[in-house]
Write an enzyme that holds these catalytic residues in place. Structure first.
Site, PDB file in Angstrom:
ATOM      1  N   MET A 229       0.809  -1.246   0.090  1.00  0.00           N
ATOM      2  CA  MET A 229      -0.073  -0.086   0.092  1.00  0.00           C
ATOM      3  C   MET A 229       0.785   1.350   0.088  1.00  0.00           C
ATOM      4  SD  MET A 229      -2.686   1.227   3.063  1.00  0.00           S
ATOM      5  CE  MET A 229      -3.243   2.804   3.326  1.00  0.00           C
ATOM      6  N   SER A 230       0.516   2.401  -0.762  1.00  0.00           N
ATOM      7  CA  SER A 230       1.014   3.536  -0.841  1.00  0.00           C
ATOM      8  C   SER A 230       2.507   3.262  -1.269  1.00  0.00           C
ATOM      9  CB  SER A 230       0.911   4.244   0.273  1.00  0.00           C
ATOM     10  OG  SER A 230       1.354   5.689   0.327  1.00  0.00           O
ATOM     11  N   LEU A 231       3.539   3.740  -0.512  1.00  0.00           N
ATOM     12  CA  LEU A 231       4.980   3.608  -0.924  1.00  0.00           C
ATOM     13  C   LEU A 231       5.224   2.181  -0.763  1.00  0.00           C
ATOM     14  CD1 LEU A 231       7.789   4.358  -1.480  1.00  0.00           C
ATOM     15  CD2 LEU A 231       8.057   4.871   1.032  1.00  0.00           C
TER      16      LEU A 231
END
Length: 405
Positions: A229-231
Site C-alpha cells: 500500500m502507498s509507498l
C-alpha cells in the site's frame, strides 16, 4: 475529495480513516464532531481532538467490557484504536515527543483487545526477522485449518499494522482468502519502539514473511499473493522482482521512483536550486514553504524521521535508492497496478511501473465518478476490494470459467 477540512492533508487523512466506517473501524458522527473542533492545518489541534475522542471511546469500551457487553466493547476498541492512531499521525516533526510512543501504544493495545474479543480467526503473530521478530496479524476465513489462498499485505511510508485490516484483510476474509499483515522497518512499532528504519531492499523483509506463511498448514502455498500500500507499491514491486514464490502481486498504488515523487512535491524553485548545487537555497525555500503547506511539512518531517535522515537533503539522497529502474523487468508474476485519478503523492507513477513491467499486467484507474480518486482509494474501500479480489480470483483461477449458454 475534501470532507470536513479545506486543508488538503487534513482532508485526505480524515477521509482515509472515515473510510473505515465500512468495516467498523470508525463512525461518521463522532468523526464529524471531532473534525469540527480542529483548526485547519494545526497539528496540535489535530492531536488534541482525536486524542480526546479516543480516550472517550476507550472509556466506554472498558465499561461495556465490565458489563459483559462484549460486541459493543469489541467495536469500541476498534474505533478507539483508529482515533489514537490519527492523533499520533502529525507528531513526527519532533522525534523526542513522548506522545508518539504513548499514542501508538494506546492504539496497538486497543486493537489487540478487539482482536482478543473477536476470537481465533484474528490471530496475533510474531514473524522471525534478522534475529528479532516483526509484529503481524493472521486473519483467517474460519478456524478449520483448511489451506486457503493467502494474501500477504504490508503498508508503506506512514502505515501502521492496525489499519491494514481495513485496507486489505477485511475484504480478503469475506472472499475466502486468508490475509497476513505485518509492520516492517520504518513502520508501526518497529519504528516507534525500536527505531528500525526503512530499507530499500524490501525483499529481505518479505522473504522471511513468506517463509513464515508457508510454514502454516492453513496457507495454500500455490496461491500466495502480495499487496503493498502507498509507498508499499514500490516495496511490493521490488519484492516480487527478487522473491518469486508469489503467484500474483498488487501495487496499491503503483510506484516507480520514490525520489521523483518527493521532488514533485517540493517547490519547483527548491528543486531548481538543488539541481544547480545551491543546497542551502533548496533547504531555505522548502522549509519556508512548509510553514504554509501542511502536506509538504508532514511529508518532509515524516521522511526525515522514518528514514533516519539528518535533514531534508539527506532524506532526498536516501530516496534515490527506491527506484524500479532496471529492476522491473525481473518481475515474473502477473501484476495489478492501481492508479488514483486525484493522487496527491504519486502522480504518473503507476503508468511508469506499468510500462516497465514485462510480466502479465493490468492497470486499473479509479476516478472521481465513484468517489475513488483519493490516493490508495481512501474512502472507497468497497469498490477497491471488488477490483482487487475479483482480479485475484481470475488470476489465481479460484473459480471455474463460466460456461457458454
Amino acid at each position: 475529495m475534501r470532507v470536513a477540512f479545506k486543508d488538503n492533508s487534513f482532508a485526505f487523512e480524515f477521509v482515509r480513516n472515515l473510510g473505515f466506517v465500512y468495516y467498523g473501524g470508525a463512525d461518521l458522527g463522532e468523526m464529524m464532531a471531532a473534525a469540527g473542533r480542529i483548526k485547519e492545518g494545526d497539528f496540535e489541534s489535530w492531536f488534541a481532538e482525536w486524542d480526546k475522542l479516543a480516550h472517550r471511546i476507550l472509556s466506554r469500551a472498558k465499561s461495556s467490557l465490565a458489563a459483559g457487553h462484549l460486541e459493543s466493547a469489541r467495536q469500541q476498541h476498534l474505533r478507539a484504536s483508529t482515533y489514537f492512531r490519527m492523533a499520533e499521525f502529525y507528531l513526527h516533526g519532533d522525534p523526542t515527543d513522548t506522545r508518539i510512543l504513548t499514542e501508538s501504544k494506546a492504539s496497538q493495545e486497543a486493537y489487540a483487545e478487539a482482536v482478543r474479543l473477536t476470537g481465533p480467526t484474528w490471530e496475533p503473530v510474531q514473524i522471525p526477522y534478522e534475529g528479532t521478530t516483526l509484529p503481524g496479524y493472521f486473519y483467517k476465513v474460519d478456524d478449520s485449518g483448511k489451506p486457503r489462498p493467502t494474501l500477504i499485505f504490508h503498508g508503506g511510508f506512514d502505515s501502521s499494522l492496525e489499519e491494514l485490516f481495513y485496507f486489505g484483510a477485511a475484504g480478503a476474509i469475506r472472499r475466502g482468502y486468508n490475509c497476513l499483515t505485518f509492520d516492517g522497518p520504518g513502520q508501526g512499532s518497529p519504528m516507534r519502539e525500536h527505531k528500525v528504519l526503512f530499507r530499500p531492499d524490501w525483499e529481505k523483509v518479505v522473504t522471511p514473511v513468506v517463509d513464515y506463511a508457508l510454514s502454516r498448514e492453513d496457507v495454500d502455498g500455490d496461491k500466495l499473493s502480495l499487496m503493498g500500500m502507498s509507498l508499499g507499491g514500490y516495496f511490493a514491486a521490488r519484492t516480487v522482482a527478487f522473491e518469486h514464490r508469489f503467484r500474483a502481486a498488487i501495487f496499491f498504488d503503483g510506484v516507480y521512483d520514490f525520489s521523483d515523487s518527493l521532488l514533485a512535491t517540493m517547490p519547483k524553485e527548491a528543486v531548481a536550486a538543488l539541481n544547480a548545487g545551491e543546497l542551502n537555497k533548496c533547504e531555505e525555500i522548502t522549509y519556508e514553504r512548509m510553514e504554509e503547506d501542511t502536506n509538504l511539512r508532514w511529508y518532509v518531517t515524516q521522511g526525515i524521521w522514518s528514514f533516519g535522515a539528518k535533514g531534508l537533503l539527506d532524506f532526498v539522497k536516501k530516496t534515490k535508492q527506491l527506484t524500479m529502474d532496471g529492476i522491473a523487468k525481473q518481475i515474473r508474476c502477473p501484476c495489478l497496478v492501481l492508479e488514483a485519478e486525484g493522487d496527491m503523492f504519486f502522480v504518473n507513477q503507476p503508468q511508469q511501473i506499468y510500462e516497465a513491467l514485462q510480466s502479465p499486467k493490468q492497470l486499473f484507474k479509479f476516478t472521481s465518478e465513484d468517489g475513488a480518486e483519493n490516493h490508495c482509494q481512501s474512502g472507497a474501500l468497497a469498490y477497491f476490494h471488488e477490483v482487487v479480489f475479483d482480479w485475484l480470483d481470475v488470476t489465481l483461477k479460484l473459480h471455474d470459467e463460466p460456461k457458454e449458454s
